[in-house]
Design an enzyme around this catalytic site. Structure first.
Site, PDB file in Angstrom:
ATOM      1  N   ALA A 296     -15.037  29.840  34.244  1.00 23.47           N
ATOM      2  CA  ALA A 296     -14.492  29.930  32.891  1.00 23.47           C
ATOM      3  C   ALA A 296     -15.103  28.887  31.962  1.00 23.47           C
ATOM      4  CB  ALA A 296     -12.973  29.756  32.933  1.00 23.47           C
ATOM      5  N   GLU A 297     -15.379  27.711  32.495  1.00 23.72           N
ATOM      6  CA  GLU A 297     -15.851  26.611  31.664  1.00 23.72           C
ATOM      7  C   GLU A 297     -17.326  26.737  31.270  1.00 23.72           C
ATOM      8  OE1 GLU A 297     -14.472  23.994  30.315  1.00 23.72           O
ATOM      9  OE2 GLU A 297     -12.441  24.108  31.126  1.00 23.72           O
TER      10      GLU A 297
END
Length: 263
Positions: free
Chosen positions: A148-149
Site C-alpha cells: 500500500a505504501e
C-alpha cells in the site's frame, strides 16, 4: 442501478418517507460475524456511518462480498420512541419490506480502493521473512503495508517526505535505527519494528495499527479510533483488503471468518 446497490436505495427511500433531506446516513453494523444496515446505530452492534448524497451518481457497496442473498428490512421502535429501520431482526421489530441483493465476487465494502493488484510474494521476500520473524509481526501484514505504501519500490519518496519500501518518515527512521532508508533490508526491518510497537499498543488490532501508521498515534488517540480523514479511511480499507490477499496467497488462515447477512 446494479442490484447490489438496491438496499442502499431502499434506505434512501425509507429516509425520504420519514422526512429526511439532502443526504442519507446509513450505518453498517457488525455483530457476532454478521453484517446489517440500519438508519441509526443498532444497540449491541459495532456500527460505522456512511453519508450518501441525494444526487450521488452511484451508491456504495456497504455489504461486502456476500453473493446473492435475500433479507428483510425491519421497522424497530427504540425505548425513547424513535424509529429505526434495520436489516437485523431486533426484539420487537416488525417487517417493513423484503429485498434481494446481489453483491459482486470479491467486492470489498469500501469505495475508492483503486487497483490493488495481485500479491507480490517475490518482492524482497527474504527481507520480509527475516523482519517478520525477528520482530514477531505477521508477514502478510508487513507486506500489505509495503504494498500500500510504496508498491515495494525501495526508492519511493512521498510528497510528505516518507522514504523507501516502508515509507518511513525521518523521525521514525531515527527511532528504529534506519541509517539508509533506501536500503530495502533496513526499511523493512524498521517498518517491522514500528508495526510491532503499534500492534502492542493496540492489542493486536490491525485496523488501528494501519490507521496509526498512516495518520499517527496522536490522531488515533484524539478520535478514539480510525481518524475521520478520507485518506486514512481509504488507506485502512486498502491495507485490510491487501492483508487478506497476502494471507490467502501465503496459505494462511483468514484472520476473520466471512461475514453473513444478519436476519
Amino acid at each position: 442501478m446494479h442490484r447490489l446497490l438496491a438496499i442502499a436505495a431502499i434506505f434512501a427511500l425509507t429516509l425520504a418517507v420519514i422526512g429526511q433531506a439532502q443526504a442519507r446516513t446509513v450505518y453498517r453494523c457488525l455483530r457476532d460475524g454478521t453484517v446489517s444496515l440500519s438508519t441509526a446505530p443498532e444497540p449491541g452492534s459495532k456500527c460505522t456511518a456512511k453519508t450518501i448524497d441525494d444526487d450521488a451518481a452511484m451508491l456504495p457497496n456497504l455489504w461486502g462480498d456476500l453473493g446473492v442473498f435475500s433479507g428483510t428490512l425491519y421497522e424497530w421502535r427504540a425505548p425513547d420512541g424513535s424509529v429505526m429501520y434495520t436489516t437485523r431482526r431486533l426484539p420487537g421489530a416488525v417487517p417493513y419490506l423484503k429485498f434481494t441483493v446481489a453483491t459482486p465476487e470479491a467486492s470489498p465494502a469500501h469505495e475508492g480502493l483503486g487497483a490493488l493488484g495481485p500479491p507480490r510474494l517475490d518482492a524482497h521476500a527474504k527481507e520480509f521473512r527475516a523482519a517478520a520473524k525477528a520482530h514477531r509481526v505477521d508477514d502478510a501484514f508487513l507486506r500489505a503495508i509495503a504494498h500500500a505504501e510504496s508498491g515495494f519500490d525501495p526508492n519511493a519518496v512521498s510528497p510528505k517526505g516518507a522514504q523507501g519500501v516502508m515509507q518511513l518518515m525521518p523521525d521514525v527512521q531515527r527511532e528504529y535505527g534506519v541509517v539508509d532508508p533506501f536500503a530495502s533490508r533496513q526499511s523493512i526491518d524498521g517498518g517491522a519494528r514500528f508495526l510491532r510497537v503499534l500492534l502492542r499498543r493496540y492489542k493486536g488490532d490491525f485496523v488501528l495499527a494501519a490507521a496509526a501508521y498512516n495518520a499517527g498515534m496522536g490522531a488515533v488517540a484524539k478520535f478514539g479510533g480510525v481518524p475521520p480523514y478520507a485518506e486514512t479511511r481509504a488507506y485502512v480499507g486498502k491495507v485490510r483488503a491487501l492483508h487478506a490477499r497476502y494471507r490467502s496467497a501465503m496459505g494462511l488462515k483468514p484472520l476473520d471468518p466471512p461475514l453473513r447477512a444478519a436476519q
